[in-house]
Design a protein around this motif. Structure first.
Motif, mmCIF file in Angstrom:
data_model
loop_
_atom_site.group_PDB
_atom_site.id
_atom_site.type_symbol
_atom_site.label_atom_id
_atom_site.label_comp_id
_atom_site.label_asym_id
_atom_site.label_seq_id
_atom_site.Cartn_x
_atom_site.Cartn_y
_atom_site.Cartn_z
ATOM 1 N N GLY A 1 0.852 -1.189 0.000
ATOM 2 C CA GLY A 1 0.000 0.000 0.000
ATOM 3 C C GLY A 1 0.891 1.244 0.000
ATOM 4 N N PRO A 2 0.282 2.416 0.175
ATOM 5 C CA PRO A 2 1.079 3.647 0.129
ATOM 6 C C PRO A 2 2.206 3.698 1.154
ATOM 7 C CG PRO A 2 -1.202 4.069 0.837
ATOM 8 C CD PRO A 2 -1.156 2.687 0.321
ATOM 9 N N GLY B 1 3.974 1.048 2.393
ATOM 10 C CA GLY B 1 5.039 0.159 1.925
ATOM 11 C C GLY B 1 5.758 0.742 0.710
ATOM 12 N N GLU C 1 3.875 -8.847 -1.405
ATOM 13 C CA GLU C 1 2.443 -8.508 -1.391
ATOM 14 C C GLU C 1 1.637 -9.787 -1.576
ATOM 15 O OE1 GLU C 1 0.242 -5.740 -0.995
ATOM 16 O OE2 GLU C 1 -1.070 -7.483 -1.185
ATOM 17 N N GLY D 1 -9.092 -1.301 -2.893
ATOM 18 C CA GLY D 1 -10.154 -0.719 -2.064
ATOM 19 C C GLY D 1 -10.774 0.448 -2.810
ATOM 20 N N ILE D 2 -9.937 1.403 -3.130
ATOM 21 C CA ILE D 2 -10.396 2.644 -3.760
ATOM 22 C C ILE D 2 -10.833 2.365 -5.202
ATOM 23 C CG2 ILE D 2 -9.544 4.906 -4.546
ATOM 24 C CD1 ILE D 2 -7.815 4.812 -1.875
ATOM 25 N N LEU E 1 2.358 -14.443 0.775
ATOM 26 C CA LEU E 1 1.956 -14.073 2.142
ATOM 27 C C LEU E 1 3.154 -14.243 3.058
ATOM 28 C CD1 LEU E 1 -0.486 -13.522 4.234
ATOM 29 C CD2 LEU E 1 -0.301 -15.970 4.668
ATOM 30 N N GLY F 1 -1.155 -2.807 6.572
ATOM 31 C CA GLY F 1 -2.460 -2.175 6.711
ATOM 32 C C GLY F 1 -3.244 -2.696 7.911
ATOM 33 N N ASP G 1 -15.807 6.790 4.045
ATOM 34 C CA ASP G 1 -15.262 6.671 2.686
ATOM 35 C C ASP G 1 -15.578 5.325 2.040
ATOM 36 O OD1 ASP G 1 -13.957 8.959 1.999
ATOM 37 O OD2 ASP G 1 -12.030 8.367 2.859
ATOM 38 N N SER H 1 -6.594 4.705 8.514
ATOM 39 C CA SER H 1 -6.320 6.135 8.437
ATOM 40 C C SER H 1 -6.452 6.606 6.996
ATOM 41 C CB SER H 1 -4.920 6.383 9.008
ATOM 42 O OG SER H 1 -4.601 7.732 9.036
HETATM 43 C C1 LIG Z 1 -12.653 1.391 0.409
HETATM 44 C C2 LIG Z 1 -11.662 2.345 0.978
HETATM 45 C C3 LIG Z 1 -11.605 3.633 0.475
HETATM 46 C C4 LIG Z 1 -10.673 4.531 0.959
HETATM 47 N N1 LIG Z 1 -10.632 5.788 0.427
HETATM 48 C C5 LIG Z 1 -9.683 6.656 0.847
HETATM 49 C C6 LIG Z 1 -9.578 7.946 0.258
HETATM 50 O O1 LIG Z 1 -10.369 8.320 -0.599
HETATM 51 N N2 LIG Z 1 -8.580 8.764 0.681
HETATM 52 C C7 LIG Z 1 -7.681 8.385 1.643
HETATM 53 O O2 LIG Z 1 -6.766 9.150 1.969
HETATM 54 N N3 LIG Z 1 -7.769 7.163 2.230
HETATM 55 C C8 LIG Z 1 -8.742 6.296 1.854
HETATM 56 N N4 LIG Z 1 -8.836 5.060 2.443
HETATM 57 C C9 LIG Z 1 -7.836 4.689 3.474
HETATM 58 C C10 LIG Z 1 -6.489 4.334 2.828
HETATM 59 O O3 LIG Z 1 -6.701 3.546 1.673
HETATM 60 C C11 LIG Z 1 -5.569 3.624 3.810
HETATM 61 O O4 LIG Z 1 -5.437 4.426 4.965
HETATM 62 C C12 LIG Z 1 -4.191 3.384 3.217
HETATM 63 O O5 LIG Z 1 -4.259 2.666 2.009
HETATM 64 C C13 LIG Z 1 -3.308 2.628 4.208
HETATM 65 O O6 LIG Z 1 -2.089 2.345 3.584
HETATM 66 P P1 LIG Z 1 -1.144 1.160 4.087
HETATM 67 O O7 LIG Z 1 -0.007 1.144 3.149
HETATM 68 O O8 LIG Z 1 -0.859 1.313 5.535
HETATM 69 O O9 LIG Z 1 -2.009 -0.178 3.952
HETATM 70 P P2 LIG Z 1 -2.890 -0.814 2.780
HETATM 71 O O10 LIG Z 1 -3.199 0.162 1.709
HETATM 72 O O11 LIG Z 1 -4.019 -1.479 3.472
HETATM 73 O O12 LIG Z 1 -1.915 -1.912 2.143
HETATM 74 C C14 LIG Z 1 -1.523 -3.040 2.871
HETATM 75 C C15 LIG Z 1 -1.121 -4.136 1.899
HETATM 76 O O13 LIG Z 1 -0.403 -5.129 2.608
HETATM 77 C C16 LIG Z 1 -0.777 -6.419 2.132
HETATM 78 N N5 LIG Z 1 -0.500 -7.364 3.202
HETATM 79 C C17 LIG Z 1 -1.055 -7.370 4.438
HETATM 80 N N6 LIG Z 1 -0.526 -8.363 5.171
HETATM 81 C C18 LIG Z 1 0.358 -9.015 4.382
HETATM 82 C C19 LIG Z 1 1.198 -10.141 4.586
HETATM 83 N N7 LIG Z 1 1.228 -10.761 5.762
HETATM 84 N N8 LIG Z 1 1.974 -10.563 3.557
HETATM 85 C C20 LIG Z 1 1.959 -9.913 2.351
HETATM 86 N N9 LIG Z 1 1.169 -8.838 2.110
HETATM 87 C C21 LIG Z 1 0.393 -8.386 3.122
HETATM 88 C C22 LIG Z 1 -2.252 -6.258 1.839
HETATM 89 O O14 LIG Z 1 -2.687 -7.248 0.915
HETATM 90 C C23 LIG Z 1 -2.311 -4.850 1.258
HETATM 91 O O15 LIG Z 1 -2.138 -4.884 -0.138
HETATM 92 C C24 LIG Z 1 -9.784 4.140 2.003
HETATM 93 C C25 LIG Z 1 -9.871 2.856 2.535
HETATM 94 C C26 LIG Z 1 -10.798 1.967 2.041
HETATM 95 C C27 LIG Z 1 -10.900 0.591 2.618
#
Ligand SMILES: Cc1cc2nc3c(=O)[nH]c(=O)nc-3n(C[C@H](O)[C@H](O)[C@H](O)COP(=O)(O)OP(=O)(O)OC[C@H]3O[C@@H](n4cnc5c(N)ncnc54)[C@H](O)[C@@H]3O)c2cc1C
Ligand code: SF4
Length: 487
Positions: free
Chosen positions: A152-153, A155, A173, A185-186, A215, A249, A303, A459
């Motif tokens: 995600g953003p 990582g 991933e 998601g988005i 995984l 995430g 959202d 978040s």
């Molecule tokens: C439907 C939806 C809409 C949203 N809209 C907005 C928006 O419009 N604007 C905004 O600012 N925020 C929005 N958000 C929130 C935002 O998307 C998240 O806060 C943000 O993406 C978090 O980033 P992250 O990198 O921490 O985790 P994530 O984006 O959740 O990425 C985590 C990744 O890690 C992978 N992963 C997890 N565990 C493992 C593992 N053990 N092994 C390998 N891979 C793994 C997952 O598959 C996932 O791809 C939205 C959220 C959702 C659910």
């Protein structure tokens, strides 16, 4: 500062939207970015405040007054460099950030705030169009290896910063494509996925290795998406890498434990939304959940719920209703009371404008159906007294429902993954790590760091980018003793 009297002369100019009837025909983006002339006028509205509250309101501390001025002067090249100095992916935030910077803008006290997000969007679009966004490979390699778990953003930001510092970075991933919630998601109508693909190419050219469908962990719960074809145990990962960044995430969804939850037609939002993103990417999805011709109820007013509304309407739902447990917020905030902080106020998204009944202070009591299939939802009105929710007497009502989407947020990261790494959790079940001082972003497990939603709970994209960047610096310091990466 561009034009000294600009804030008195010019009004805020919003980005245009294609009309709902046009945009509902497909999943493409429908925001019409500012023209150069409009962006110049918008930049001219910035007062270049001595204390720029916008800069503090922005989680990545974008240097907003500087790029506002550069856009006013038509110097997009330098504006892009300034923007990239604090934000790896402005094409993401320029599209989907709720813009806390604008809530903090000083001009917003008495007028409409500067259209900061629309200027950011414009700068990065110009950058890509002119070919200014190019790989920035490190001048030399450190010989250290870092694993990033989750793409995600958070990582991605961590991986890009660490690769630019000369480390050999591999991103793991479990999904079949890179991007985390940006990808699955988005919805595409908020952000098309080609924006992620371009960045992946840039990062590959900077040396980042991406491994999808893998995984990292051991056990994984059945109610969270996992399309991995291969599993790597944490201890094996730790043997191979000098540091590990957990950026998985906060994927554990909040459930609705009411009678009838098991009926066919009741789904988590994250069962529904990724399927449509996959279909848009050209994949075949077996037994896709489809809203066409159905009465859809979305439970949860945030959202994620709004994205279920937009996707249901695009699929041709017969009706879409969205319920929220909390009371309806005020249409306008009390500015002097809340500025420069993020105000609680009624927010109407572009998806709501496309057609949706919204109702507040409603609690679902049960779901009913026949032959195992959902037919209706029974709810009641609630009031909040001394912080406690109480049912309004005789307020029970029912409504037809063929599909119910549960979009009530996420409780925490997947606990079994944190346990598999031996990472201590905070009171909310997130990976425990501080964000400043010595040892920041470091978890209780040796050489394991955490950033983004896995550390802070559900978040925003902009917070994930901030944490990814700051975590990269902490990892660089851990590996090298010092770091030149920005804080
Ligand atoms: C439907 C939806 C809409 C949203 N809209 C907005 C928006 O419009 N604007 C905004 O600012 N925020 C929005 N958000 C929130 C935002 O998307 C998240 O806060 C943000 O993406 C978090 O980033 P992250 O990198 O921490 O985790 P994530 O984006 O959740 O990425 C985590 C990744 O890690 C992978 N992963 C997890 N565990 C493992 C593992 N053990 N092994 C390998 N891979 C793994 C997952 O598959 C996932 O791809 C939205 C959220 C959702 C659910
Ligand atoms: S707070 Fe608003 S007016 Fe002041 S510098 Fe930032 S964008 Fe410009």
């Amino acid at each position: 500062m561009g034009k000294i009297t600009g804030f008195m002369e010019f009004q805020r100019q919003e980005e245009g939207y294609l009309p709902p009837a046009t945009r509902l025909k497909n999943y493409a983006e429908f925001v019409i970015p500012l023209t150069n002339e409009q962006a110049k006028v918008q930049g001219a509205r910035c007062m270049d405040c001595g204390i720029p509250f916008c800069n503090n309101g922005c989680p990545v501390n974008n240097i907003i007054p500087d790029w506002n001025d550069l856009v006013y002067r038509g110097n997009y090249r330098e504006a892009l460099d300034t923007l990239h100095s604090t934000n790896n992916f402005p094409e993401f935030t320029g599209r989907i950030c709720p813009a806390p910077c604008e809530a903090a803008c000083t001009l917003g006290i008495s007028e409409d705030p500067v259209g900061i997000k629309s200027i950011e969007h414009k700068i990065i679009d110009e950058g890509w169009e002119h070919g200014w966004v190019v790989p920035q490979p490190a001048a030399r390699q450190t010989g250290k290896k870092v694993a990033v778990v989750g793409s995600g953003p958070a990582g991605l930001a961590a991986a890009q910063q660490l690769a630019r510092a000369g480390h050999a970075v591999t991103v793991f991933e479990k999904s079949d494509r890179i991007g985390g919630l940006l990808r699955y998601g988005i919805p595409d109508f908020k952000m098309e996925k080609s924006h992620i693909d371009r960045r992946i190419e840039q990062m590959k050219a900077e040396g980042v290795v991406f491994r999808t469908s893998v995984l990292i962990g051991k056990d994984f719960p059945a109610n969270v998406n996992n399309w991995a074809k291969e599993t790597i145990f944490p201890e094996d990962l730790e043997k191979e890498f000098d540091a590990v960044v957990l950026a998985g995430g906060a994927e554990q969804p909040r459930d609705l434990p009411v009678p009838g939850r098991e009926l066919k037609g009741v789904h988590f939002a994250m069962d529904f939304l990724p399927q449509q993103n996959k279909v848009n990417a050209g994949d075949k999805v077996k037994d896709q959940i489809k809203a066409a011709g159905k009465h859809v109820v979305v439970i949860g007013g945030g959202d994620t719920g709004s994205d279920c509304v937009g996707t249901s309407n695009r699929q041709g739902a017969a009706s879409v209703t969205q319920f929220e447990l909390m009371p309806m917020p005020p249409e306008q905030e009390n500015k002097p009371l809340v500025w420069p902080y993020w105000p609680t106020k009624l927010r109407t998204s572009s998806s709501h404008d496309e057609g949706c009944e919204r109702d507040w202070a409603v609690a679902t009591k049960r779901l009913e159906g026949k032959g195992g299939k959902l037919e209706k939802l029974v709810a009641c009105r609630v009031e909040w007294k001394d912080g406690k929710m109480v049912e309004v007497p005789n307020s029970e009502f029912e409504m037809k429902a063929d599909l119910v989407f549960l979009a009530m947020g996420f409780v925490s990261p997947v606990a079994s993954i944190l346990d598999a790494f031996g990472v201590d959790k905070d009171g909310r079940g997130n990976a425990k790590a501080t964000t400043d001082g010595e040892g920041c972003y470091k978890t209780s497990a040796a050489k394991v760091f955490a950033a983004g939603d896995v550390r802070r709970g559900q978040s925003l994209v902009v917070w994930a980018i901030r944490e990814g960047r700051q975590c990269a610096r902490a990892v660089d310091e851990f590996l090298m003793g010092s770091s030149e990466l920005p804080r």
